[in-house]
Motif scaffolding. Structure first.
Motif, short mmCIF file in Angstrom:
data_model
loop_
_atom_site.label_atom_id
_atom_site.label_comp_id
_atom_site.label_asym_id
_atom_site.label_seq_id
_atom_site.Cartn_x
_atom_site.Cartn_y
_atom_site.Cartn_z
N ALA A 190 67.65 -116.79 37.91
CA ALA A 190 68.23 -115.47 38.21
C ALA A 190 68.44 -115.31 39.71
O ALA A 190 69.52 -114.88 40.15
CB ALA A 190 67.31 -114.37 37.68
N LEU A 205 77.15 -104.29 33.88
CA LEU A 205 77.00 -105.71 33.50
C LEU A 205 76.60 -105.81 32.03
O LEU A 205 75.67 -105.12 31.58
CB LEU A 205 75.91 -106.36 34.37
CG LEU A 205 75.34 -107.70 33.89
CD1 LEU A 205 76.38 -108.82 33.99
CD2 LEU A 205 74.11 -108.09 34.73
N ASP A 207 75.10 -108.59 29.71
CA ASP A 207 74.51 -109.93 29.74
C ASP A 207 74.41 -110.44 28.30
O ASP A 207 73.52 -110.05 27.55
CB ASP A 207 73.13 -109.89 30.43
CG ASP A 207 72.58 -111.29 30.68
OD1 ASP A 207 73.39 -112.25 30.79
OD2 ASP A 207 71.35 -111.44 30.76
N GLY A 210 71.35 -112.48 26.59
CA GLY A 210 70.53 -112.18 27.77
C GLY A 210 69.04 -112.30 27.52
O GLY A 210 68.24 -111.97 28.40
N PHE A 215 66.98 -111.76 33.41
CA PHE A 215 68.13 -111.79 34.33
C PHE A 215 68.67 -110.38 34.54
O PHE A 215 68.97 -109.97 35.66
CB PHE A 215 69.23 -112.71 33.78
CG PHE A 215 70.45 -112.75 34.64
CD1 PHE A 215 70.45 -113.44 35.85
CD2 PHE A 215 71.61 -112.07 34.26
CE1 PHE A 215 71.58 -113.46 36.66
CE2 PHE A 215 72.74 -112.09 35.07
CZ PHE A 215 72.72 -112.78 36.27
N ALA A 216 68.78 -109.63 33.45
CA ALA A 216 69.32 -108.26 33.53
C ALA A 216 68.47 -107.40 34.46
O ALA A 216 69.00 -106.66 35.30
CB ALA A 216 69.37 -107.66 32.13
N VAL A 228 73.19 -101.92 33.11
CA VAL A 228 73.09 -103.25 32.49
C VAL A 228 72.84 -103.13 30.99
O VAL A 228 71.99 -102.34 30.55
CB VAL A 228 71.93 -104.07 33.13
CG1 VAL A 228 71.89 -105.46 32.53
CG2 VAL A 228 72.09 -104.16 34.63
N VAL A 230 72.00 -105.68 27.76
CA VAL A 230 71.74 -107.01 27.20
C VAL A 230 72.23 -107.00 25.76
O VAL A 230 72.00 -106.03 25.03
CB VAL A 230 70.23 -107.34 27.25
CG1 VAL A 230 69.87 -108.45 26.28
CG2 VAL A 230 69.81 -107.73 28.65
N CYS A 253 69.10 -99.68 32.05
CA CYS A 253 69.18 -100.93 31.29
C CYS A 253 68.93 -100.66 29.81
O CYS A 253 67.94 -100.01 29.46
CB CYS A 253 68.13 -101.93 31.77
SG CYS A 253 68.27 -102.32 33.51
N SER A 273 78.08 -111.57 31.71
CA SER A 273 77.44 -112.82 32.13
C SER A 273 77.01 -113.62 30.91
O SER A 273 76.60 -113.07 29.89
CB SER A 273 76.25 -112.54 33.05
OG SER A 273 75.38 -111.60 32.47
N VAL A 275 74.47 -116.60 30.82
CA VAL A 275 73.55 -117.42 31.59
C VAL A 275 72.84 -118.38 30.64
O VAL A 275 72.09 -117.95 29.75
CB VAL A 275 72.52 -116.53 32.34
CG1 VAL A 275 71.60 -117.40 33.21
CG2 VAL A 275 73.23 -115.49 33.20
#
Ligand SMILES: C[S@@+](CC[C@H](N)C(=O)[O-])C[C@H]1O[C@@H](n2cnc3c(N)ncnc32)[C@H](O)[C@@H]1O
Length: 378
Positions: A190, A205, A207, A210, A215-216, A228, A230, A253, A273, A275
């Motif tokens: 991250a 964002l 994710d 996720g 990372f979030a 954010v 996820v 989040c 994202s 990841v």
């Protein structure tokens, strides 16, 4: 002409290298001796790699490195503490010194070595070392694995979503193991991704895959105005939600549960994202996922694709060799080169606009992509 020249050179070189009389000569001749020594060392390392890994496993399993963090020890002290008997302790400490996990001191004691200290600083590595016991079982007969003759691969069961008909129905106990491992190894990833690409320039964002939100949460901490979301399998998203609440981040989040290959993605994010997600999937599924991303992104939105890649200079063994076999045992996915990823992205109408450098490209590289029809610049 280029290819045939190269092939002729390879045939010429390999005929000499494979000739035992030439090898003997090269070892004696002062100018070629350093090369002969280096090649011998490299070949020895290839042959002995499994032994090195098992010495590493023994040190991690016995907590030897943590013990050395307190200060140098002599083998008798380890025996006294019941780690191993004195002969076993001595054997292991010397073996570990041979691969820089520990360092022998002139008085017979052993201190933490450079690689041992580095390992202690990255707890994710210790978790991976223990996890590799499963991988090495699957690799016991590598030819059988390559032929697809290991139907009950241990990694396939561990990564329960790989090959699952309905991954969204996986119960919490089936996602707990890999989710914890991902958490343990995500911190370092991250920070590299977030150092390479400034997420604060975005509003929201998403994710994808996720995990439990490591990372979030790191992204949210970097960018105090960022929202954010996820998106992961329901049992994993539940864990992410719990993490956000515990970290006091739940105002910005949230986590949504679902199957990113089977249902529409949440809309509204201007940054998506992926990841360490794309390499988990075979081309067909990876393409379906990227098309989902394309559909969810506004024209000015960006995709952040972060994972280790197969063509990283100096990192080919980590990419093509390690991840190539790891993902084979897992049952889906493969490490891709940047051109292979670009081709997949292009099929999904996404184009790479930059590759911001990460600190350790062997572990993770970052591609930034945008909808192919967007007129603005990166
Ligand atoms: C290799 S992990 C990476 C997790 C996280 N991004 C990280 O780097 O730590 C892949 C993630 O994708 C999720 N995943 C796999 N298949 C999925 C699917 N069909 N729908 C949603 N999430 C999925 C897994 O649950 C897992 O959390």
């Amino acid at each position: 002409v280029g290819a045939s020249l190269r092939e002729r050179w390879l045939a010429f070189r390999n005929r000499w290298l494979a000739d035992s009389r030439f090898q003997e000569w090269a070892t004696r001749f002062p100018l070629t001796r350093p090369i002969a020594r280096r090649r011998t060392r490299e070949l020895f390392d290839l042959c002995a790699g499994f032994v090195y890994s098992q010495v590493l496993l023994a040190t991690v399993r016995l907590g030897l490195l943590e013990r050395l963090r307190e200060g140098p020890v002599e083998p008798a002290a380890l025996a006294h503490e019941g780690v191993l008997d004195e002969a076993g302790s001595e054997r292991l400490l010397r073996a570990a010194a041979g691969i820089d996990l520990v360092e022998a001191l002139p008085d017979g004691r052993y201190a933490l070595g450079a690689l041992g200290a580095a390992l202690l600083g990255s707890p994710g590595v210790g978790a991976m070392v223990l996890h590799h016991e499963l991988l090495y079982e699957d690799l016991a007969d590598p030819v059988a694995l390559l032929r697809g003759d290991v139907p009950e691969a241990r990694l396939g069961a561990y990564w329960s979503y790989a090959g699952a008909a309905s991954p969204a129905e996986l119960p919490p106990e089936d996602v707990a193991g890999y989710s914890s491992l991902m958490e343990a190894s995500q911190g370092f990833i991250a920070s590299q991704v977030l150092d390479a690409y400034e997420v604060a320039r975005h509003r929201h964002l998403l994710d994808l895959g996720g995990g439990t939100g490591t990372f979030a949460a790191a992204a949210a901490r970097r960018a105090p105005d960022l929202r954010v979301t996820v998106f992961d399998l329901p049992a994993v998203a539940d864990r992410a939600r719990t993490r956000f609440r515990a970290a006091g981040l739940d105002a910005r989040c949230d986590a949504r549960g679902g199957d990113f290959l089977a249902e529409p993605l949440p809309r509204g994010a201007d940054l998506v994202s992926l990841v360490r997600v794309v390499h988990d999937h075979d081309d067909e599924a990876a393409l379906a996922l990227l098309r989902q991303v394309r559909a969810a992104l506004p024209a000015t939105g960006r995709l952040l694709l972060a994972e280790p890649m197969a063509d990283t200079p100096g990192g080919e063994a980590a990419g093509a060799t390690y991840f190539g076999l790891y993902l084979l045992a897992m049952g889906s996915g493969r490490p891709r080169t940047r051109p292979e990823l670009e081709a997949l992205l292009a099929h999904a109408e996404l184009e790479v606009c930059s590759e911001p450098r990460t600190a350790i490209p062997l572990l993770v590289r970052v591609l930034v992509a945008r909808p192919a029809t967007a007129a603005d610049s990166a």
